[in-house]
Design an enzyme around this catalytic site. Structure first.
Site, short mmCIF file in Angstrom:
data_model
loop_
_atom_site.label_atom_id
_atom_site.label_comp_id
_atom_site.label_asym_id
_atom_site.label_seq_id
_atom_site.Cartn_x
_atom_site.Cartn_y
_atom_site.Cartn_z
N LYS A 91 0.79 -1.19 0.09
CA LYS A 91 -0.17 0.06 -0.19
C LYS A 91 0.88 1.17 0.10
O LYS A 91 1.87 1.13 0.56
CB LYS A 91 -0.97 0.02 1.35
CG LYS A 91 -1.42 1.02 1.53
CD LYS A 91 -2.80 1.51 0.43
CE LYS A 91 -3.48 2.82 0.57
NZ LYS A 91 -4.25 3.23 -0.56
N MET B 245 -10.42 6.06 -0.37
CA MET B 245 -9.61 5.29 0.80
C MET B 245 -8.95 6.56 1.85
O MET B 245 -9.21 6.44 3.04
CB MET B 245 -8.84 4.43 0.55
CG MET B 245 -9.18 3.24 -0.26
SD MET B 245 -10.82 2.35 0.40
CE MET B 245 -9.92 1.39 1.61
N GLY B 246 -8.41 7.42 1.03
CA GLY B 246 -7.68 8.57 1.64
C GLY B 246 -6.47 8.01 2.13
O GLY B 246 -5.87 8.67 3.36
N ASN C 110 4.28 6.89 -6.23
CA ASN C 110 2.93 7.16 -6.40
C ASN C 110 2.39 8.66 -6.71
O ASN C 110 2.30 9.32 -5.70
CB ASN C 110 1.62 6.64 -5.63
CG ASN C 110 0.57 6.85 -5.86
OD1 ASN C 110 0.04 7.30 -6.82
ND2 ASN C 110 -0.48 6.03 -5.26
N CYS D 277 -2.29 9.91 -6.33
CA CYS D 277 -3.55 9.34 -5.43
C CYS D 277 -4.71 10.77 -5.46
O CYS D 277 -4.51 11.78 -5.38
CB CYS D 277 -3.07 9.34 -3.88
SG CYS D 277 -4.71 9.25 -3.00
N ASN E 159 -7.50 11.07 -3.94
CA ASN E 159 -8.54 11.06 -2.78
C ASN E 159 -7.93 11.91 -1.44
O ASN E 159 -8.61 11.55 -0.38
CB ASN E 159 -9.00 9.64 -2.40
CG ASN E 159 -9.37 8.90 -3.54
OD1 ASN E 159 -10.01 9.54 -4.46
ND2 ASN E 159 -9.07 7.72 -3.68
N ASN F 292 -3.61 4.62 -12.34
CA ASN F 292 -4.20 4.89 -10.95
C ASN F 292 -5.82 4.98 -11.51
O ASN F 292 -6.17 5.24 -12.71
CB ASN F 292 -3.61 5.82 -10.33
CG ASN F 292 -3.99 5.74 -8.75
OD1 ASN F 292 -4.93 5.26 -8.34
ND2 ASN F 292 -2.62 6.06 -8.03
N GLY G 78 -11.72 -0.95 -12.45
CA GLY G 78 -12.54 -1.72 -12.74
C GLY G 78 -12.67 -1.93 -14.15
O GLY G 78 -11.98 -0.86 -15.07
N GLY H 72 -6.43 -5.08 -9.51
CA GLY H 72 -7.04 -4.26 -8.21
C GLY H 72 -8.31 -4.54 -8.17
O GLY H 72 -8.65 -5.31 -7.07
O1 RRO Z 1 -5.77 5.44 -0.64
C1 RRO Z 1 -6.43 5.87 -1.75
O2 RRO Z 1 -7.42 6.69 -1.73
C2 RRO Z 1 -6.06 5.63 -3.01
C3 RRO Z 1 -4.68 6.09 -3.44
BR1 RRO Z 1 -3.11 6.50 -2.28
C4 RRO Z 1 -4.49 5.45 -4.84
O3 RRO Z 1 -3.22 5.71 -5.48
N1 RRO Z 1 -5.61 5.29 -5.75
C5 RRO Z 1 -6.67 5.17 -5.24
O4 RRO Z 1 -7.58 4.89 -6.24
N2 RRO Z 1 -7.19 5.44 -3.84
#
Ligand code: RRO
Length: 317
Positions: A46, A74-75, A132, A135, A137, A199, A227, A277
């Site tokens: 992660k 997810m954040g 990464n 992200c 989120n 991503n 997806g 994923g």
């Molecule tokens: O943790 C997330 O919300 C998240 C991350 Br870091 C990312 O790189 N891609 C994603 O779809 N969620």
């Protein structure tokens, strides 16, 4: 005749080209262990930040009706980089399956990324870093991958620190000019030997018809899409970078894999490895054995014995 699904990324051999998409089944050691025990060809952790994070409020992941994909916000819930550094220190690099380890880093600032890269450099482990830049989120934090100047500046700082082959996780791009600009930046950095595309497609909104309510709680329901519904976007990004990157640089495909067919398409587009994923989230780690079997059957039916025979060979009209 046996079919060969092995591949090499960043100079490291993978017994087969499948692995998890970072974020799925890889936050805790027990989840990583499930990946070690699965039929994946590798595993990635992660995305880590400097300090551990609980992430956004739940529900923060939801599958979409009709198995078309998923939405998440997810954040960045993660245990902090020292947890993954420790995992990498204790990882059995001589495991019988021959699986290498990838580590994903997603600092909330360049300073965080710098500190984490220095720590991994100092540990001098055989794991491979994936930074990464995408992200979608974290409230108030735009994606570095959509700011070309910031991305180049970040690489100017991080590339010499890492000092050996590494990769970058990219957001999807939707404009040919952006493919050109991003690829030109990556081609300036010799240590950037792979890009992972894509991503999640950032900031979609999924709404339940009956309850007239957003499916996830954070950010008024806005979240990254993954997806099957992102497959053509993923294939376009894989192929765009496959065509533009200097020889020696590779693309890892991610997005829309539910079966061996989509893995085959990613390879045709130019992928050297392929991540799973949403389907891993929905099906569990047994997905690797099923998808591998389907890919082998498809390749056998088409008369291919290795992935090199059709990698990047998508035909155009
Ligand atoms: O943790 C997330 O919300 C998240 C991350 Br870091 C990312 O790189 N891609 C994603 O779809 N969620």
């Amino acid at each position: 005749m046996a079919v060969d699904l092995s591949t090499t990324i960043a100079g490291v051999k993978l017994p087969n080209l499948l692995l998890n998409a970072s974020g799925v089944n890889c936050r805790f050691e027990n989840e990583l262990q499930q990946l070690v025990e699965s039929k994946s060809g590798s595993l990635i952790t992660k995305s880590a930040t400097l300090n551990s994070r609980e992430g956004n409020p739940e529900p923060r992941y939801a599958p979409l009706a009709g198995s078309i994909g998923s939405i998440n916000s997810m954040g960045l819930p993660n245990q902090g980089y020292e947890y993954y550094l420790n995992y990498a220190k204790n990882f059995d690099y001589n495991n019988t399956a021959g699986k290498p380890l990838f580590i994903s880093l997603a600092g909330l600032s360049l300073a965080e990324n710098k500190t984490m890269c220095e720590a991994f450099r100092d540990a001098n482990l055989p794991c491979v870093l994936e930074v990464n830049f995408s992200c979608p989120n974290v409230p108030g934090k735009p994606q570095v991958g959509y700011d070309m100047e910031a991305m180049e500046q970040a690489l100017q700082v991080l590339d010499p620190i890492i000092g050996r082959p590494f990769g970058i996780k990219l957001p999807p791009y939707f404009d040919i000019a952006h493919f050109d600009q991003a690829a030109a930046i990556f081609n300036k950095f010799d240590n950037v030997v792979f890009v992972t595309c894509i991503n999640s497609v950032g900031n979609g909104l999924a709404i339940d018809l009956d309850s007239e309510t957003a499916l996830i709680k954070p950010k008024d329901g806005f979240g990254g899409l993954g997806g099957l519904l992102v497959l053509p976007t993923a294939l376009a990004n894989v192929n765009a970078f496959y065509r533009r990157l200097k020889p020696g640089k590779q693309v890892i495909g991610c997005g829309g894999v539910t079966s061996g067919k989509e893995v085959f398409l990613h390879i045709l587009a130019g992928a050297s490895a392929v991540e799973i994923g949403t389907q891993l989230m929905e099906e569990g780690t047994g997905v690797f054995e099923r998808v591998q079997k389907e890919l082998v059957e498809l390749m056998t039916a088409k008369g291919y014995k290795s992935v090199e025979e059709f990698r990047g060979k998508v035909k155009t009209l």
